[in-house]
Write an enzyme that holds these catalytic residues in place. Structure first.
Site, PDB file in Angstrom:
ATOM      1  N   HIS A 108       0.831  -1.204   0.000  1.00  0.00           N
ATOM      2  CA  HIS A 108       0.000   0.000   0.000  1.00  0.00           C
ATOM      3  C   HIS A 108       0.862   1.250   0.000  1.00  0.00           C
ATOM      4  CE1 HIS A 108       0.754   0.904   4.280  1.00  0.00           C
ATOM      5  NE2 HIS A 108       0.634  -0.397   4.515  1.00  0.00           N
ATOM      6  N   CYS A 124       3.625  -4.823   6.473  1.00  0.00           N
ATOM      7  CA  CYS A 124       3.149  -4.514   5.124  1.00  0.00           C
ATOM      8  C   CYS A 124       4.301  -4.007   4.265  1.00  0.00           C
ATOM      9  CB  CYS A 124       2.052  -3.450   5.176  1.00  0.00           C
ATOM     10  SG  CYS A 124       0.465  -4.070   5.772  1.00  0.00           S
TER      11      CYS A 124
END
Length: 153
Positions: A108, A124
């Protein structure tokens, strides 16, 4: 005509082996050669390279798991995507252009661009928001089934 007892001794293991091979073949992730979009994340270099139809197109700095956290390695397909997402686990942090690939792990965008190129996340894969938008668009265009995410050390 009844089969001999020896017939049953080798038929059951053979059927089990064939069934196991078939199950593994269907469940295994496709190779990079069968994916239109391949995002390779190199944890040791903190980079992502993106190839489209076998041709390298982009190379970007990323931030992956900092000390005490893990970014999972392996081959994945995108599971779900959100143009705008906010972390439920980490202080409602913005995660633009999220591509979830393994449970709660996602690629992301991140507004902490000064930290890109070094480990900084809870696991992440963080990208510059414009790069995340580019990858998101590629996955939308070619499809999650034609996208492969490879995370290596």
């Amino acid at each position: 005509m009844r089969p001999s007892p020896a017939f049953g001794r080798w038929l059951a293991p053979l059927l089990l082996a064939v069934s196991l091979v078939w199950t593994l073949a269907c469940a295994a992730p496709a190779s990079a050669g069968t994916a239109a979009v391949v995002a390779r994340i190199d944890l040791s270099r903190q980079t992502m390279t993106v190839s489209v139809n076998g041709m390298p197109q982009y190379s970007w700095p990323v931030s992956t798991a900092r000390r005490g956290y893990v970014t999972p390695t392996g081959a994945y397909r995108p599971q779900r995507m959100y143009r705008s997402y906010f972390s439920r686990k980490y202080y409602n942090s913005p995660m633009p252009y999220s591509i979830f690939f393994n449970g709660g792990y996602a690629i992301h965008g991140s507004y902490e661009v000064s930290r890109l190129g070094a480990p900084a996340s809870h696991g992440c894969v963080r990208l510059h928001p414009s790069n995340a938008a580019t990858l998101y668009s590629l996955v939308q265009t070619y499809g999650a089934g034609n996208t492969l995410i490879l995370v290596t050390r």
